[in-house]
Design a protein around this motif. Structure first.
Motif, PDB file in Angstrom:
ATOM      1  N   ARG A  95      19.458  41.695  10.072  1.00 53.12           N
ATOM      2  CA  ARG A  95      19.419  41.077   8.739  1.00 53.12           C
ATOM      3  C   ARG A  95      18.475  39.877   8.720  1.00 53.12           C
ATOM      4  O   ARG A  95      17.783  39.627   7.736  1.00 53.12           O
ATOM      5  CB  ARG A  95      20.819  40.657   8.289  1.00 53.12           C
ATOM      6  CG  ARG A  95      20.824  40.157   6.847  1.00 53.12           C
ATOM      7  CD  ARG A  95      22.220  39.902   6.347  1.00 53.12           C
ATOM      8  NE  ARG A  95      22.899  38.868   7.124  1.00 53.12           N
ATOM      9  CZ  ARG A  95      24.154  38.502   6.944  1.00 53.12           C
ATOM     10  NH1 ARG A  95      24.878  39.078   6.009  1.00 53.12           N
ATOM     11  NH2 ARG A  95      24.692  37.562   7.687  1.00 53.12           N
ATOM     12  N   LEU A 252      25.249  46.136  -4.016  1.00 52.12           N
ATOM     13  CA  LEU A 252      24.078  45.351  -3.613  1.00 52.12           C
ATOM     14  C   LEU A 252      22.954  45.639  -4.610  1.00 52.12           C
ATOM     15  O   LEU A 252      22.594  46.792  -4.826  1.00 52.12           O
ATOM     16  CB  LEU A 252      23.650  45.733  -2.194  1.00 52.12           C
ATOM     17  CG  LEU A 252      24.721  45.517  -1.126  1.00 52.12           C
ATOM     18  CD1 LEU A 252      24.199  45.975   0.233  1.00 52.12           C
ATOM     19  CD2 LEU A 252      25.168  44.064  -1.066  1.00 52.12           C
ATOM     20  N   ASP A 258      23.856  41.145   1.706  1.00 50.54           N
ATOM     21  CA  ASP A 258      24.418  42.330   2.344  1.00 50.54           C
ATOM     22  C   ASP A 258      25.284  41.858   3.518  1.00 50.54           C
ATOM     23  O   ASP A 258      24.870  41.903   4.677  1.00 50.54           O
ATOM     24  CB  ASP A 258      23.247  43.211   2.815  1.00 50.54           C
ATOM     25  CG  ASP A 258      23.706  44.515   3.443  1.00 50.54           C
ATOM     26  OD1 ASP A 258      24.916  44.809   3.420  1.00 50.54           O
ATOM     27  OD2 ASP A 258      22.827  45.238   3.959  1.00 50.54           O
ATOM     28  N   LYS A 263      30.397  44.810   4.773  1.00 47.47           N
ATOM     29  CA  LYS A 263      30.109  46.155   5.273  1.00 47.47           C
ATOM     30  C   LYS A 263      31.251  46.674   6.159  1.00 47.47           C
ATOM     31  O   LYS A 263      31.649  47.841   6.067  1.00 47.47           O
ATOM     32  CB  LYS A 263      28.811  46.035   6.095  1.00 47.47           C
ATOM     33  CG  LYS A 263      28.265  47.263   6.696  1.00 47.47           C
ATOM     34  CD  LYS A 263      27.005  46.943   7.538  1.00 47.47           C
ATOM     35  CE  LYS A 263      25.898  46.357   6.674  1.00 47.47           C
ATOM     36  NZ  LYS A 263      24.583  46.295   7.380  1.00 47.47           N
TER      37      LYS A 263
END
Lengths: 362, 362
Positions: A95, A252, A258, A263
């Motif tokens: 990320r 999203l 995110d 998740k």
């Protein structure tokens, strides 16, 4: 590609470690840090672990003026066997690269970042607190350092990892918070940097947070910047609602982070066969559900709190109480399962944990 | 309130000054800088001029993680009489405080900031280039320095002023640029930080600028983040259009920077009795005017270029040429008048210039 060697320069003196019961969040740092340098055309070099010390940066460095910076946050736990456990660290490093792309910053190899992190944790292993609820907070970040005042991507960067032993987020057990729905200020908008973990998003949120604090609310609920109707995030967390047995979280959309906890929760709910949907959800819908009695639970999710149950929303002075202001069953189960997996107390069927073995044992 | 004394520690060695014809923008800095420290509860202290040198900051300092920073940009010119002239510096210092308010940062007294600036300019006076078009660029900025990873306003700040001799923006005379209208990325949105001169807005714009560069365009034209119809800014400048004899600029709406060059141009046009309106203006309207032949001129305004004429807009691959791609009469007259006032070549009926006299003469 060969792995870059990490040079280690140990600190001559060791700082005094705080007592576990006095630990707060992000105020005390360990004896060492990891650093690497980037130069356009040459890539990353000088991977090193050095004593924790001030960074020396030219006053004209891009970071001070044009905010080219990305960061990550994760936690390491000491398990019963003396191993150090990280939770999905490769997701954070991936990320960070995605965030960096949005900000025109260079990529840092995920494997090299994990190696650096492992080495640094081994070096400062004795800093990991062992008391229930405590952990070692890990903050990797990349900043632009070229001394140039033109508005352009920097040609120089440093990648840094620092470590901070932190206390329990919930000193008196998990408990619900009150949330102020923000109608004036906006955290991020589609086309902006909302999906990136970058400084500007946080700077932008401080003012609304300050107002919420003054009114006695823990966090703000951010609405979309276009219609000011749809729910985006809560404070610096993702947000989930349980309505009539179904779990819903904002999809999203480019302006929402995110989240790795987000998740993981979706994966966990799927694994449990609890219906979970990612879609647009408006404050109107939350109010209707609350009035009809179908708003069963609401909670924020993030690295710091893992799960933060929400007991009340204040939307334009209308108070919407959730689950009589109590922590919901699902919120509690998610919290216990996720923290259990993170600390190695529960089985990890997803392969989420990453172990750094005790070098004295291996 | 008594004025804080400024302690001056001169540099032991002087750096070599670049040749006037080799000057670029923002790459070379003078021998000294101004600094002051802020601590919550105690206010500003330790006002000092010291040799230009790296800033030493804790790796956990707020600036690196949550982007609490504001800055300003202005220019000093050497006039024919050997005096140094600044252009409305009190406006910049006031705006820095407005920006700071949005970012939950402390205010810095405007008079003290001007005193500091004057002292610093006197100290590094010999760095001001004298050649036509050159100037001394001034960069005041404030950054958050508390070593704390909680997302909250910092309790510590530094205020810094650095100076950079810069070359002429137009090495071959004022000339129009081509602009790409940005449909995907957004610079800022109402409720965000667009009106503040803060790092995050600039970080957010880098990606679109990179794409524009690749396509052969100088700058991007930013549209509003809500409807993606209304014009906001061009690159990091405000923007003006002359349509059918009337000058139009987007009204300040919370996401547009309150530019000091913008403000001065409006005053100048009023003074000349040229009709000027601040209002919402859409790309549709620009296209219609261009097709009807009433779009007479378009230009960006800012400290660096003063006036930057626009010769072409590319909007979703449709090319809208302005004034046959030539610099318009009004653009030229505004440029000459503003730069004339700034350099002291023209009379200043507005009291805009601020003189720093040569201490050798006074």
């Amino acid at each position: 590609m060969t792995k870059p060697a990490i040079e280690i320069k140990l600190s001559k003196s060791k700082k005094q470690k705080p007592l576990a019961e006095q630990l707060e969040f992000g105020k005390v740092f360990t004896d060492h840090m990891f650093l690497a340098d980037y130069l356009e055309g040459e890539g990353w070099s000088n991977h090193r672990i050095v004593p924790y010390e001030p960074l020396m940066l030219d006053p004209a460095a891009t970071i001070f003026h044009y905010g080219q910076t990305v960061f990550e946050g994760m936690k390491a736990y000491l398990d019963k066997d003396g191993s150090v456990r990280l939770f999905r660290p490769e997701e954070n490093m991936r990320r960070m690269n995605q965030s960096g792309e949005r900000l025109c910053m260079p990529q840092f190899d995920v494997e090299n970042a994990l190696d650096a992190l492992k080495q640094l944790i081994i070096t400062d292993r004795e800093w990991i607190p062992a008391t229930e609820g405590t952990s070692l907070y890990i903050r990797p970040f990349m900043i632009a350092t070229e001394p140039y005042l033109g508005v352009a991507p920097s040609k120089k960067y440093i990648f840094v990892i620092i470590l901070s032993p932190v206390g329990s987020y919930y000193k008196e057990g998990i408990h619900p918070v009150k949330i102020l729905v923000e109608n004036e200020y906006v955290r991020a908008v589609a086309g902006g940097t909302g999906m990136a973990k970058t400084a500007g998003n946080y700077a932008s949120g401080l003012r609304a947070q300050e107002i919420a604090d003054r009114k006695g609310y823990s966090q703000v609920l951010w609405l979309d910047g276009v219609e000011r109707k749809y729910i985006e995030e809560v404070g610096s967390m993702n947000v989930f609602f349980k309505i009539n047995g179904e779990v819903i979280t904002p999809a999203l959309n480019g302006s929402i982070l995110d989240g790795i906890t987000r998740k993981s929760i979706i994966q966990l709910l799927n694994h449990w066969n609890v219906p979970v949907t990612e879609r647009k959800i408006s404050m109107e819908e939350i109010r209707s559900a609350q009035q009809e009695g179908t708003l069963e639970e609401a909670f924020g999710t993030g690295t710091a709190a893992v799960i933060s149950p929400i007991g009340e929303f204040n939307w334009s002075d209308e108070k919407l109480v959730v689950n009589s202001g109590e922590t919901g069953e699902l919120s509690k189960k998610l919290y216990e399962t996720l923290t259990g997996i993170q600390k190695g107390d529960l089985e990890d069927p997803f392969g989420w944990t990453f172990e750094v073995p005790d070098p004295a044992i291996v």
